[in-house]
Write an enzyme that holds these catalytic residues in place. Structure first.
Site, PDB file in Angstrom:
ATOM      1  N   LYS A   1      27.926  42.236  55.512  1.00  0.00           N
ATOM      2  CA  LYS A   1      26.555  41.827  55.131  1.00  0.00           C
ATOM      3  C   LYS A   1      26.546  40.385  54.676  1.00  0.00           C
ATOM      4  CE  LYS A   1      27.389  41.563  50.550  1.00  0.00           C
ATOM      5  NZ  LYS A   1      27.393  40.297  49.810  1.00  0.00           N
TER       6      LYS A   1
ATOM      7  N   ASP B   1      28.098  47.454  46.289  1.00  0.00           N
ATOM      8  CA  ASP B   1      27.601  47.175  47.645  1.00  0.00           C
ATOM      9  C   ASP B   1      27.774  48.354  48.607  1.00  0.00           C
ATOM     10  OD1 ASP B   1      26.855  44.605  46.963  1.00  0.00           O
ATOM     11  OD2 ASP B   1      28.715  43.697  47.679  1.00  0.00           O
TER      12      ASP B   1
HETATM   13  O1  C5P Z   1      30.974  46.902  42.222  1.00  0.00           O
HETATM   14  P1  C5P Z   1      32.082  46.032  42.689  1.00  0.00           P
HETATM   15  O2  C5P Z   1      33.425  46.579  42.328  1.00  0.00           O
HETATM   16  O3  C5P Z   1      31.988  45.643  44.124  1.00  0.00           O
HETATM   17  O4  C5P Z   1      31.929  44.670  41.877  1.00  0.00           O
HETATM   18  C1  C5P Z   1      33.024  43.787  41.739  1.00  0.00           C
HETATM   19  C2  C5P Z   1      32.801  42.910  40.530  1.00  0.00           C
HETATM   20  O5  C5P Z   1      31.725  42.005  40.770  1.00  0.00           O
HETATM   21  C3  C5P Z   1      32.403  43.637  39.266  1.00  0.00           C
HETATM   22  O6  C5P Z   1      33.534  44.090  38.554  1.00  0.00           O
HETATM   23  C4  C5P Z   1      31.681  42.538  38.498  1.00  0.00           C
HETATM   24  O7  C5P Z   1      32.610  41.649  37.893  1.00  0.00           O
HETATM   25  C5  C5P Z   1      30.992  41.769  39.590  1.00  0.00           C
HETATM   26  N1  C5P Z   1      29.591  42.217  39.791  1.00  0.00           N
HETATM   27  C6  C5P Z   1      28.648  41.880  38.837  1.00  0.00           C
HETATM   28  N2  C5P Z   1      27.353  42.299  38.992  1.00  0.00           N
HETATM   29  C7  C5P Z   1      26.983  43.002  40.078  1.00  0.00           C
HETATM   30  C8  C5P Z   1      27.916  43.341  41.089  1.00  0.00           C
HETATM   31  C9  C5P Z   1      29.228  42.927  40.901  1.00  0.00           C
HETATM   32  O8  C5P Z   1      28.965  41.238  37.839  1.00  0.00           O
HETATM   33  N3  C5P Z   1      25.700  43.384  40.198  1.00  0.00           N
END
Ligand code: C5P
Length: 309
Positions: A17, A148
């Site tokens: 994406k 995501d």
């Molecule tokens: O959810 P995911 O593991 O893909 O997110 C990776 C990191 O990106 C999270 O640990 C966080 O540090 C950051 N993140 C964030 N806010 C979001 C999505 C991701 O701070 N809405």
């Protein structure tokens, strides 16, 4: 081996994406940031193939040019996806799977490649294990694994609020032509959000709805209109961590891109082209400029994770 009633092998294709807009608010106590984003799934794909394996075992193999960057142990999101899915909807003592990932989505590139693999594994395993689980339940499970993942299941174009996992589909007409500049380095998503916090100590809360101009641009199918509304609040932080990205952006603009936007937390840069032939010219010029590891031409929107026959 535990063979259920399902097929012996299941293959799923999952798209990467880009974020057409990404507005970021203040860091929450749980470490996440409230977002307002419009995702578009684009035609760069990882393929995930699953087969039965001994109960509670989830051996992972990864192939592709950046395979060496992807962990194959429990740190890989697909292993956690398999364990969680087996626990929540199956008989975990009987279920196991071999998971083979063929990667084309850039690794740690801001295109949600890990989330695509996770979404692909959830869908593939639900079929392999013949589980009674709805798409909404898979999306809910996916949201627990990564912000995501629900969009990787859904695909096409969608507005994402909350952590980016509260999705509403967005009408989009036509096909957009993008040229991606894939970097020869990675950017850690938490590091980019961390730099965003330092650069923006008191950001406003993100809007609760997608911008009207963006919705109108997408409904019109006109890339020129879309080019005027691309925005990414994380771009400044990504450029601050990797100043060389400015050269990549400048090279794409000089080569005739309508607009550029760093994808998610970067370092992939997406350039919007006016047409397919403009995208071909742009990708040729960008390849020659020597400002990135590789150049890839993609289109969007495309579907989310889907079964291959
Ligand atoms: O959810 P995911 O593991 O893909 O997110 C990776 C990191 O990106 C999270 O640990 C966080 O540090 C950051 N993140 C964030 N806010 C979001 C999505 C991701 O701070 N809405």
């Amino acid at each position: 081996m535990t063979e259920g009633r399902g097929p012996a092998t299941v293959r799923v294709r999952a798209a990467g994406k880009i974020n057409l807009t990404l507005r970021v608010g203040p860091r929450r106590p749980d470490g996440y940031h409230p977002l307002a984003t419009v995702f578009q799934a684009v035609s760069v794909y990882d393929d995930i193939e699953v087969r039965h394996a001994a109960p509670r075992t989830f051996p992972v193999t990864v192939s592709g040019p950046q395979a060496h960057l992807v962990p194959t142990d429990g740190r890989n999101l697909v292993v956690r996806a398999a364990e969680l899915l087996a626990e929540a909807y199956g008989d975990p003592g009987r279920l196991g799977a071999r998971i083979a990932i063929r990667k084309a989505i850039p690794v740690t590139g801001g295109m949600a490649g890990g989330s695509a693999d996770c979404a692909g594994a959830l869908l593939a395993l639900s079929v392999l294990w013949d589980l009674d689980v709805t798409p909404a339940e898979l999306a809910d499970l996916g949201g627990r694994l990564g912000a995501d993942v629900p969009f990787a299941l859904m695909g096409q174009t969608a507005f994402g609020a909350g952590r980016g996992d509260e999705l509403v589909p967005v009408l989009s007409r036509g096909t957009y032509h993008w040229v991606l500049a894939l970097a020869d380095f990675e950017l850690s998503t938490p590091a980019v959000f961390g730099r965003f916090d330092q650069l923006n100590p008191h950001p406003p809360l993100p809007p609760v709805q997608p911008p009207a101009e963006l919705l109108e641009a997408l409904a019109s199918g006109d890339p020129v209109r879309l080019s005027r509304v691309l925005v990414n609040d994380l771009q400044e932080a990504a450029l601050d961590l990797r100043p060389g990205l400015a050269r990549t952006i400048a090279a794409g603009r000089d080569a005739g891109a309508l607009a550029s936007v760093v994808s998610g937390s970067g370092p992939t840069v997406a350039f919007l082209a006016a047409s397919e032939s403009a995208a071909i010219d742009l990708s040729t010029a960008l390849s020659g400029a020597g400002v990135c590891r590789t150049v890839k031409r993609v289109t969007g929107p495309v579907p989310g994770a889907r079964l291959l026959s």
